[in-house]
Scaffold this active site. Structure first.
Site, PDB file in Angstrom:
ATOM      1  N   ASP A 479      46.121  35.408  40.244  1.00  0.00           N
ATOM      2  CA  ASP A 479      45.009  34.531  39.906  1.00  0.00           C
ATOM      3  C   ASP A 479      45.293  33.865  38.560  1.00  0.00           C
ATOM      4  O   ASP A 479      46.193  34.247  37.815  1.00  0.00           O
ATOM      5  CB  ASP A 479      43.689  35.284  39.891  1.00  0.00           C
ATOM      6  N   ASN A 487      36.120  26.139  33.321  1.00  0.00           N
ATOM      7  CA  ASN A 487      34.811  25.701  33.830  1.00  0.00           C
ATOM      8  C   ASN A 487      33.798  25.596  32.699  1.00  0.00           C
ATOM      9  O   ASN A 487      32.981  24.663  32.662  1.00  0.00           O
ATOM     10  CB  ASN A 487      34.306  26.683  34.893  1.00  0.00           C
ATOM     11  N   ASP A 496      38.612  22.636  39.180  1.00  0.00           N
ATOM     12  CA  ASP A 496      39.207  22.214  40.457  1.00  0.00           C
ATOM     13  C   ASP A 496      40.573  21.583  40.234  1.00  0.00           C
ATOM     14  O   ASP A 496      41.511  21.779  41.024  1.00  0.00           O
ATOM     15  CB  ASP A 496      38.281  21.219  41.158  1.00  0.00           C
ATOM     16  N   GLU A 522      39.647  31.638  42.028  1.00  0.00           N
ATOM     17  CA  GLU A 522      40.923  31.322  41.380  1.00  0.00           C
ATOM     18  C   GLU A 522      42.025  32.278  41.819  1.00  0.00           C
ATOM     19  O   GLU A 522      43.097  32.313  41.224  1.00  0.00           O
ATOM     20  CB  GLU A 522      40.771  31.377  39.853  1.00  0.00           C
TER      21      GLU A 522
END
Length: 612
Positions: A479, A487, A496, A522
């Site tokens: 990840d 974010n 994104d 993620e």
């Protein structure tokens, strides 16, 4: 004047109904009178029976009285009372029964009065005897009054009985006479009715048989070949007149039709030949349609390009025999016509060709060259072919593909070619839609990687393959480090962008046999068939290094350093076959990489780690 047969039948039925109704009425009247006479005879029998019974009860009462006086036994006294009561009841009944005859009723009332007087005497004598005064009771009997009254009762009762017997005899004679009337009515009435019915039916049958025989004779002549035979005899009813007229008109039309038959025989012969040819064409087309139906059914069920190509190679040579060819499908992303299948020994370029190199696709209709120089040759064909045929495959104005045939498609095969191209175009559209739908169900829309559902299905299949072959299987769980920071600082669009960039890098760095999936959020998963953890760790390290050097931009700004942590586990026989244990082992290795500082690769069950 010709009468109506229907009217005659109606008149006959009315007459027969009246005769039968009259006969039935007479029988019903005689039966009713007979029933009444029998009722009177029965009534007389009842009068005679009651009269006799009344006298018998009175005589029984006298006998009981004498027995009581002689024996002084009270049982005789009890029977006297019962018989007296019965005699009085019967006397009352006798009066009621004779109420219909005044003379007999008067006699019955006299008998009733005498019986009442006689029973009173018997009652008084019985009272004295029961009181113990038997001497007075005997004196009362010896007075002779009771004997006198009994004589009068017998006389009056005999008069009534004689008169009633005379009435009963008279009534029986009446019954006998009415029985004779019924018998004579049946004996004479039934034959008369039968004779009348037979006569009228015979007359009606004669009036029907004669015209029927006449018409049957004329029809026999017509059946023997005499088309001029007509009904000319006089018919006895308007119905047969209309029937004869209709027959004559039918015979006229038949004669005309037979005359026209010779004229149309030649036309029918030509039509029959044409129908025969059309039948052959329809039969051939039916066979083609059945064959194409089987091909279409299989093409609709095809799941891969290889299956579709195999179906094309099997069925197209059967639909268009002795004509080699190839099928090209349009690749939207490359804007090229890519070969799917070839048959008849044709070799085509695997690279395909551009749509504008085919005149059939340019014009949107068939393009063919029969002889050299007869038309423009398509660029994808070359100049060494002097006869070929290109059939465009279109759907809704969109290019689907092109069917290339090396040879001349004759007129009789045009129908086959038309239906064939329609079926192939429909199958290619359906195949493209199925492939698109499948891609949508197994791909993550943001990253373009396989989704978790596809990962779980593939992992189960690879585990089954490992069990069969014994080859190694490894799994990578990874990840993005500190993904929440992207974010929180730059927004979800920045997050994104990071996921999209990381996914593209992994898709480019891992080998084709590795399955790269987005596990969720993620987190990513890589299935590596045929690789052990040690070998896979080298490829993962290269990917980790490349990601750490990524520079991600979003909205004209740099998002900062991007790193990832990786955990690797290898399948063992002790693990669950659904892959859950393997996922947990790789996830535990990933957790160790996070705990040891992130941006590193950790192998499950090993203490060492590869730092950045």
């Amino acid at each position: 004047m010709v009468g109506s047969l229907s009217r005659r039948i109606v008149v006959l039925c009315v007459i027969l109904s009246l005769v039968l109704a009259l006969l039935a009425g007479l029988l019903l009247d005689a039966s009713a009178q007979m029933r009444a006479s029998l009722g009177w005879v029965t009534h007389s029998s009842q009068v005679l029976e009651v009269s006799t019974r009344t006298l018998r009860h009175l005589q029984a009462a006298e006998s009981g009285q004498r027995g009581f006086l002689l024996t002084q036994n009270l049982d005789f006294a009890t029977s006297v009372a019962d018989e007296v009561a019965a005699a009085r009841r019967d006397a009352d009944t006798l009066v009621q029964l004779t109420s219909d005859n005044p003379l007999q009723n008067e006699r019955a009332r006299q008998v009733q009065s005498l019986i009442l007087q006689r029973t009173q005497v018997l009652t008084e004598t019985g009272r004295l005897a029961r009181a113990g005064d038997f001497s007075a009771a005997r004196d009362h009997v010896a007075s002779g009054k009771g004997r006198y009254l009994m004589m009068l009762v017998n006389a009056r009762t005999n008069d009534l009985l004689e008169a009633e017997r005379a009435l009963a005899a008279e009534r029986m004679q009446t019954v006998q006479a009415r029985l004779d009337n019924i018998r004579w009515l049946v004996v004479f009435g039934t034959p008369i009715a039968v004779i009348l019915i037979t006569f009228m039916a015979t007359a009606l049958i004669r009036r029907i048989r004669r015209p029927v025989d006449e018409m049957m004779a004329v029809m026999g002549q017509l059946g023997a070949g005499d088309r001029s035979a007509r009904v000319t005899a006089h018919m006895d009813s308007s119905e047969f007149e209309r029937l004869a007229q209709g027959y004559n008109e039918m015979a006229d039309e038949l004669e005309t039709a037979v005359a026209d038959q010779l004229v149309s025989a030649d036309q029918l012969h030509h039509v029959n030949a044409e129908l025969s040819r059309n039948a052959d064409v329809l039969r051939e087309r039916g066979e083609v349609i059945e064959l194409l139906g089987g091909m279409a059914h299989r093409m609709q069920a095809a799941r891969t390009d290889e299956e579709l190509a195999a179906i094309i190679r099997v069925f197209v040579p059967r639909v268009l025999p002795d004509i080699p060819g190839a099928l090209f499908a349009h690749n939207n992303s490359r804007n090229l016509l890519i070969p799917i299948a070839a048959w008849g020994g044709i070799e085509v370029e695997a690279a395909g060709f551009a749509p504008d190199q085919c005149w059939a696709l340019r014009r949107g209709q068939s393009h063919f060259v029969i002889d050299q120089g007869s038309d423009i040759v398509c660029a994808h064909i070359g100049h060494d072919t002097d006869h070929y045929h290109c059939e465009p495959l279109l759907a809704g104005g969109e290019v689907i593909g092109v069917l290339y045939l090396k040879g001349v498609v004759e007129a009789e095969n045009r129908f086959r070619l038309t239906v064939l191209t329609e079926n192939i175009a429909s199958a290619l559209v359906n195949h493209r839609l199925q492939r698109g739908l499948r891609e949508q169900t197994i791909r993550d829309p943001l990253t373009g990687l396989f989704n978790r559902r596809y990962m779980e299905e593939t992992l189960a299949l690879e585990i089954a393959r490992t069990l069969r072959t014994g080859s190694p299987l490894s799994l990578v769980m990874c990840d993005v480090d500190h993904f929440k920071r992207f974010n929180d600082e730059f927004g979800h669009e920045a997050g994104d962008a990071v996921l999209h960039a990381v996914a593209a890098e992994m898709r480019a760095r891992f080998r084709d046999g590795d399955v790269v999936c987005r596990f969720g959020g993620e987190e990513f998963t890589i299935i590596a068939p045929g690789s052990s953890a040690a070998v896979l760790a080298e490829r993962v390290e290269v990917v980790r290094q490349a990601i750490s050097e990524l520079t991600v931009h979003q909205g004209g700004r740099m998002l900062g350093l991007t790193t990832m942590s990786f955990g690797i586990a290898t399948w063992e026989d002790t693990m669950e076959r659904d892959g859950s244990t393997l996922i947990k082992a790789a996830d535990a290795a990933l957790y160790r990489a996070k705990r040891e500082g992130r941006n590193r690769v950790v192998l499950d069950g090993r203490a060492e780690s590869l730092a950045a």
